[in-house]
Structure formats: C-alpha cells, structure tokens
Design a protein around this motif. Structure first.
Motif, short mmCIF file in Angstrom:
data_model
loop_
_atom_site.label_atom_id
_atom_site.label_comp_id
_atom_site.label_asym_id
_atom_site.label_seq_id
_atom_site.Cartn_x
_atom_site.Cartn_y
_atom_site.Cartn_z
N MET A 77 0.85 -1.19 0.00
CA MET A 77 0.00 0.00 0.00
C MET A 77 0.88 1.23 0.00
N GLU A 78 0.54 2.19 -0.86
CA GLU A 78 1.29 3.45 -0.92
C GLU A 78 0.32 4.62 -0.83
N ARG A 79 0.79 5.71 -0.18
CA ARG A 79 0.03 6.95 -0.07
C ARG A 79 0.92 8.10 -0.49
N THR A 80 0.30 9.22 -0.81
CA THR A 80 1.03 10.46 -1.06
C THR A 80 0.71 11.44 0.06
N ILE A 81 1.56 12.44 0.21
CA ILE A 81 1.29 13.48 1.21
C ILE A 81 0.00 14.22 0.87
N ALA A 82 -0.27 14.42 -0.41
CA ALA A 82 -1.52 15.08 -0.80
C ALA A 82 -2.73 14.27 -0.35
N GLU A 83 -2.66 12.96 -0.48
CA GLU A 83 -3.77 12.11 -0.04
C GLU A 83 -3.94 12.16 1.48
N ILE A 84 -2.82 12.17 2.19
CA ILE A 84 -2.90 12.25 3.65
C ILE A 84 -3.49 13.60 4.07
N ASN A 85 -3.07 14.68 3.43
CA ASN A 85 -3.61 15.99 3.77
C ASN A 85 -5.11 16.08 3.49
N ALA A 86 -5.57 15.43 2.44
CA ALA A 86 -7.02 15.41 2.16
C ALA A 86 -7.76 14.75 3.30
N LYS A 87 -7.20 13.68 3.86
CA LYS A 87 -7.83 13.02 4.99
C LYS A 87 -7.78 13.89 6.25
N ILE A 88 -6.68 14.63 6.42
CA ILE A 88 -6.60 15.53 7.57
C ILE A 88 -7.68 16.61 7.47
N ARG A 89 -7.83 17.20 6.30
CA ARG A 89 -8.82 18.28 6.13
C ARG A 89 -10.25 17.78 6.28
N SER A 90 -10.49 16.55 5.92
CA SER A 90 -11.84 15.99 6.03
C SER A 90 -12.12 15.40 7.41
N GLY A 91 -11.10 15.37 8.26
CA GLY A 91 -11.27 14.84 9.61
C GLY A 91 -11.22 13.33 9.70
N HIS A 92 -10.68 12.67 8.67
CA HIS A 92 -10.65 11.21 8.64
C HIS A 92 -9.25 10.62 8.81
N ALA A 93 -8.25 11.45 9.06
CA ALA A 93 -6.88 10.94 9.20
C ALA A 93 -6.73 10.18 10.52
#
Length: 398
Positions: free
Chosen positions: A1-17
């Motif tokens: 499984m791989e993620r990007t920082i942009a994907e992680i930030n999207a989860k942070i902004r949506s409250g799902h990180a």
C-alpha cells in the motif's frame, strides 16, 4: 500500500486521518504486523525536548529617529551580533555576558545568556536594549537605550543552525576531578553517565536516511509551527551504521526556522550549565507521513536496537577514547556497566516532555490545524565531517 502526502492531507482536512504517536505505534506493533499497521495509520508524530545551544533569534528593531546603524548591541547585557543590517540583530542562545576591561565576566554570579533573553521575549517580557551606532551621513545617531518586547519589534524568529541530532553520545569522566560539560557535570572515576537522545523515540532515528523530511517540511517548533530550513551544521549522514541503518553516533542534523512571536514559552526555556554556559531548552516535533510499509518498518526499532558511543571527556582532545557502545535500553534502565563498574545514567533529553510534544502535534493534526508539507528539496546524504586543522606559520628567523 502506498500513499502520497496530498492524499494524507485530504484526509486531515476531512477529519478522517488516523494519527498515532511514535510510542503508540511501537506499542501496537506488539500485536500488529507492519502491513496491518500501515493499513491503519496515516501519520506518526514524534517529539523531543532538550538543550539545543546551536539556536538563536533574528530580530529587526525597526528604524529610529534620527536613524541608527547598529555597531554594537546588548540585550539585557547579552551581546547580539549586529553586522547584518542597520537595525537587524542575531542573538545566539549560547551567548554570555560581555567581558569587562579587566578580562573577567561583567557579572560572574549571573547565570544567564542569550537563551534566557530569547525565552523572556517569547514570554512577552520587556528587555532592556543598549546600542552603539556607526555614525554616517545617513545614520547620524550614535547610541540608543530603550526597552523592547515581541510586540515592539518587527521580525522576531528563531533560526537555529543545528538542532535535532539524529543520535548522540554518552558522556563519562574517567579522570580524577569533576568536569563541567555541555552534557552537564560528569563525576570523576566514572561516577555517572549522561546521554542526550531519546533513543528509539528520537525523531530522526526512525527515519534514518531522511526520506520523510526535507527542506520545507512543516514541524512543531517551540509550541508554534516551524520549518526545516536546511541541513544542520555538522550534518554527518555518512556516520557508521548498524545493520538496521541507524547511526552509531552523531549523524544528521537540521537547521530549523519559525516565528518566535507565535511560540509558547512552555516549550522554549533558557537554561544554564554550571561552569559551561547558557543554552536553550527547545521542544521540536516531527510528523512522519506513512507513505508505505517501509515507514512503519523503520519506526519499529526498539531501544535495544539503537546504540551510542561512551566517550571519556577526561581526555581533552577532539578524538577522545571510548568505552565502546551501549544500547538505549541499557541507558534507560538507570545503570550501565563500564569496565565491570556499575555507573548511574541520566538523560539530558526530557523523555516525558518529548511524549507531550508528540501528543500535542497529534492533536493539531486531528483537529485539522496542522497539515503536512511537501519538501521542496531533499537533505544531502553525502556530507563528510571535516575537522578543523591547526596550522602554524613558519618562522622567518634564520
């Protein structure tokens, strides 16, 4: 499984990180596999609180009337460097009081330095300033005495040339008299041992090749938001390493920058080491994005997996003798064995406050108040460590 920082930030902004502190991750890896943990968590937060004397503040006083070009300047009796602009200063955390004309300290009882002044300014206190001017046609003023605070100066930010050692040493004293060092007092005849890293909880030891940080990485700095500005001075990524890639002694360092006006005085404190000098206790937190399984595998190290060299300070040379290496599980147990002798150990780093910083950074991310920043450039991985050589001038006498 791989993620990007942009994907992680999207989860942070949506409250799902999903965010874990480094200590939480290590505990959960006792029941989770690396693959399972990677699936579950998005960010790992780390923290440390320790003396970082290679720190300092840049201050812009603002123009005076009539205009002044600084030649010399003292903040509460502590000299600040003024050769960078008419009213710009750099105050080093380790700077001490000036010497008097007779050669002694101006106030030998004053255990105070630049770190204390920086901490006082961050706390909102007013600080006396005395300055001498370089008189020119455009800067006719010859001197200035006033009080300054963080609210009466333009810029006030920390720029720290060397913070956050990736690993460090253990200091001991095999001699016959007490030694007063940057690690604090070392008692004679191996009376104590002082270490200056949180071991497996040290931020950069869990990212041994600095894959997750770089120039522009956003961090927790002194209770506010800061950034990695550059490699730190004495950055030495070519240090020898164990099979798990962790360095066996001082290795990578970071230069850090952040707005001191936004910092919290709880996480920035002046300190003084007896018969050595002033420093600055500083809190730093690094977020580690979980991009793939390698991130979790690196963060799985335990204190018994990381070592530091035991250095004898009684030999006054650049290259001092060692008593081998010791792992951090042994150091944190409270005693180690050196040549068959039981020696008490103590950390210079606050393990408790380091954990508090990791928790604070976790809270910021969960609330969406802190997002990750893509590095604009990597930190170098090929810097050698160059000691300074002494050169003597040949005599011209026959």
């Amino acid at each position: 499984m791989e993620r990007t920082i942009a994907e992680i930030n999207a989860k942070i902004r949506s409250g799902h990180a999903i965010v874990w502190t480094l200590a939480e991750l290590k505990e959960r890896l006792e029941s989770l596999t690396v693959a399972e943990a990677t699936q579950q968590v998005d960010v790992i937060t780390t923290g440390t609180f320790e003396p970082m004397e290679s720190s300092g503040a840049i201050i812009n006083l603002g123009p005076t009337d009539p205009p002044l070009k600084l030649r010399q300047c003292w903040l509460d009796g502590i000299p600040a460097y003024s050769g960078i602009g008419a009213v710009d200063l750099y105050l080093g955390a380790a700077q001490s009081v000036d010497l008097n004309p007779e050669g002694g300290e101006a106030d030998t009882l004053r255990e105070r330095g630049g770190g204390h002044v920086i901490a006082d300014l961050i706390a909102g206190k007013a600080i006396p300033l005395r300055a001498l001017g370089h008189v020119t046609d455009c800067y006719p003023r010859a001197s200035l005495e006033t009080m300054i605070s963080k609210d009466t100066i333009n810029q006030f930010y920390l720029y720290n040339p060397r913070n956050l050692y990736q690993n460090f040493i253990v200091g001991v004293n095999g001699g016959d008299r007490p030694l007063y060092t940057y690690l604090g007092p070392l008692q004679p005849q191996l009376g104590n041992a002082v270490y200056a890293s949180s071991g497996a909880l040290s931020p950069l030891l869990n990212d041994p090749y600095l894959r997750l940080v770089g120039i522009g990485t956003r961090i927790f700095l002194g209770g506010g938001i800061g950034y990695i500005a550059w490699e730190g001075t004495q950055h030495f990524p070519l240090q020898k390493r164990l099979a798990n890639d962790t360095p066996i002694g001082p290795a990578a360092t970071l230069a850090l920058i952040g707005d001191a006006k936004q910092m919290d005085p709880f996480w920035v404190r002046g300190c003084y080491f007896k018969n050595y000098g002033a420093s600055l206790m500083l809190g730093v937190g690094i977020p580690l994005p979980v991009l793939d399984e390698e991130v979790i595998a690196r963060c799985a190290i335990r204190d018994e997996d990381v070592v530091a060299p035991i250095i004898d300070f009684s030999i006054p040379r650049r290259v001092r003798p060692t008593f081998g290496v010791v792992n951090y599980a042994q150091l944190k147990s409270g005693t180690i064995k050196i040549d068959g002798k039981t020696v008490r150990t103590a950390p210079l780093t606050s393990l408790y406050f380091g954990q508090q910083i990791a928790e604070r950074l976790k809270e910021w991310i969960l609330k969406g108040e802190f997002t990750l920043a893509e590095a604009v450039a990597p930190l170098p991985g090929d810097r050698a460590f160059l000691p300074q050589q002494s050169w003597t001038t040949p005599s011209t006498r026959e």
